[in-house]
Design a protein around this motif. Structure first.
Motif, short mmCIF file in Angstrom:
data_model
loop_
_atom_site.label_atom_id
_atom_site.label_comp_id
_atom_site.label_asym_id
_atom_site.label_seq_id
_atom_site.Cartn_x
_atom_site.Cartn_y
_atom_site.Cartn_z
N TYR A 32 27.38 -2.59 -74.03
CA TYR A 32 28.70 -2.28 -74.57
C TYR A 32 28.68 -1.72 -75.98
O TYR A 32 29.53 -0.92 -76.35
N THR A 33 27.74 -2.16 -76.83
CA THR A 33 27.70 -1.67 -78.21
C THR A 33 26.30 -1.20 -78.54
O THR A 33 25.31 -1.73 -77.99
N ASP A 89 24.24 0.27 -82.23
CA ASP A 89 24.34 0.66 -83.63
C ASP A 89 22.93 0.76 -84.21
O ASP A 89 21.94 0.45 -83.54
N ALA A 139 21.41 -2.99 -79.61
CA ALA A 139 22.46 -2.87 -78.61
C ALA A 139 22.81 -4.25 -78.08
O ALA A 139 21.97 -5.17 -78.08
N ASP A 198 29.70 -10.26 -79.46
CA ASP A 198 30.68 -9.17 -79.44
C ASP A 198 30.14 -7.86 -80.00
O ASP A 198 30.62 -6.79 -79.64
N GLY A 199 29.17 -7.93 -80.89
CA GLY A 199 28.66 -6.71 -81.51
C GLY A 199 27.42 -6.98 -82.33
O GLY A 199 26.98 -8.13 -82.48
N THR A 231 24.69 -4.97 -85.62
CA THR A 231 24.32 -3.83 -86.44
C THR A 231 22.98 -4.09 -87.09
O THR A 231 22.47 -5.23 -87.10
N SER A 248 34.00 -8.41 -84.72
CA SER A 248 33.26 -7.15 -84.82
C SER A 248 32.45 -7.15 -86.10
O SER A 248 32.73 -7.89 -87.04
N ASP A 273 30.60 -4.32 -88.90
CA ASP A 273 30.50 -2.93 -89.31
C ASP A 273 29.55 -2.80 -90.49
O ASP A 273 29.62 -3.58 -91.45
#
Length: 345
Positions: free
Chosen positions: A115-116, A118, A126, A163-164, A166, A219, A221
């Motif tokens: 799904y993600t 970065d 991922a 959920d995410g 980086t 999330s 970032d």
């Protein structure tokens, strides 16, 4: 058409489609995916067509990330109304934004839902779920081509929800929640982040002010290669109310709760690898986007704008990118492009 920014400029992509009648109805297929690149947002050079052989349905480029081996373009296939969340279906890598090479996806990607995705100077990362549709998964790569599954964070009495993720100079960061059972069939979710220098051994730093919620989504970032922010959306079923918390870190291990401007609660974070911007969408058809700089310490400064900039009605569904010279906004039909450049105050 869509566009993305990176440390050396901007890249864009355009899909050529065709439709043909068949016994089962209209079949829509991709004829070509063509790239273009610019160093300044004004002068663009056409690149080569991307390899989209045997993909079947139309593919869209949803992200371009920059890591130690260059750019990685993320492609997802159209899945229709009942097709479920879009997963990563195809990847291409490039060192200049003009010539792209298709990446052979690992078998684990095909059987799972990714799904993600970065990247940062430490590598590519991922997240998604395995083929059972429940178990969270994390994959990492040093070059964007060879991937391996990374271990999940370990908890004593909780389920890890991812959920995410980086990557940045300080290592890797996962965002999500620890789901804890508090009664028979009752659970709460505690917003959480996990940090690792190598994506092998994870620690759970404290998030000041984080409290259990009936449900949460966190999330993460990358503002720059030296600053990361995490945003939690929390929901209270009793009061039917939602809230938001934002934290920042320079190293992934120590996080501070920050006051994020209310005007930018729905903003998208853009980064060119060197610094970040918050891009707030127009509130009505006559307004332009809200653009604010975000420093490494997450000091937020809203910028004043002048000139013939884009407004709400003209940029509905547009794409926006932040590169070394400023912000590029591209209309959904690819016919209009605006470049916003910083000026001395």
């Amino acid at each position: 058409a869509n566009g993305f920014g990176w440390s050396r400029g901007f890249v864009g992509f355009r899909t050529v489609l065709h439709a043909s009648d068949s016994h089962t109805g209209i079949t829509v297929e991709s004829d070509a995916m063509v790239s273009t690149a610019s160093t300044d947002g004004l002068h663009w050079t056409a690149g080569r067509a991307l390899d989209i052989a045997n993909l079947g349905s139309p593919v869209g480029i949803t992200a371009v990330v920059e890591g130690p081996s260059g750019l990685l373009a993320v492609g997802r296939l159209a899945r229709g109304i009942c097709g479920g969340p879009a997963t990563v279906d195809v990847l291409w890598n490039s060192t200049d934004g003009l010539s792209w090479t298709r990446v052979s996806l690992p078998a684990d990607f095909a059987s799972s839902s990714v799904y993600t995705l970065d990247a940062g100077s430490n590598g590519y990362i991922a997240t998604g779920i395995l083929k059972d549709g429940v178990t969270a998964a994390v994959w990492v790569s040093a070059d964007g081509r060879s991937w391996h599954k990374a271990p999940l964070p370990k908890t004593v009495a909780a389920t890890v929800l991812v959920d995410g993720a980086t990557a940045f100079a300080g290592g890797f960061v996962l965002s999500g929640a620890q789901q804890i059972q508090v009664g028979c069939g009752e659970f709460v979710q505690v917003p959480s982040v996990w940090w690792s220098a190598d994506a092998k051994n994870w620690t759970a730093p404290e998030l000041p002010g984080a409290t259990p919620a009936d449900s949460s989504w966190v999330s993460v970032d990358r503002i720059s290669d030296h600053a990361v922010m995490a945003t939690a959306w929390l929901f209270d079923a009793t009061t039917q109310s939602s809230s938001q918390l934002v934290w920042a870190t320079a190293d992934g291990r120590t996080w501070k709760l920050i006051q994020w401007p209310a005007s930018l609660l729905q903003a998208k974070i853009l980064t060119n690898g060197q610094r970040g911007l918050a891009y707030g969408f127009p509130t009505n058809d006559s307004n332009g986007p809200t653009i604010a700089t975000v420093d490494d310490d997450l000091t937020v400064t809203t910028l004043t704008q002048s000139g013939d900039g884009p407004v709400g009605s003209a940029i509905s569904g547009s794409t926006h990118a932040f590169g070394p010279t400023g912000v590029v906004v591209l209309s959904n039909d690819g016919l209009n492009l605006w470049l916003g450049v910083p000026t001395a105050s």
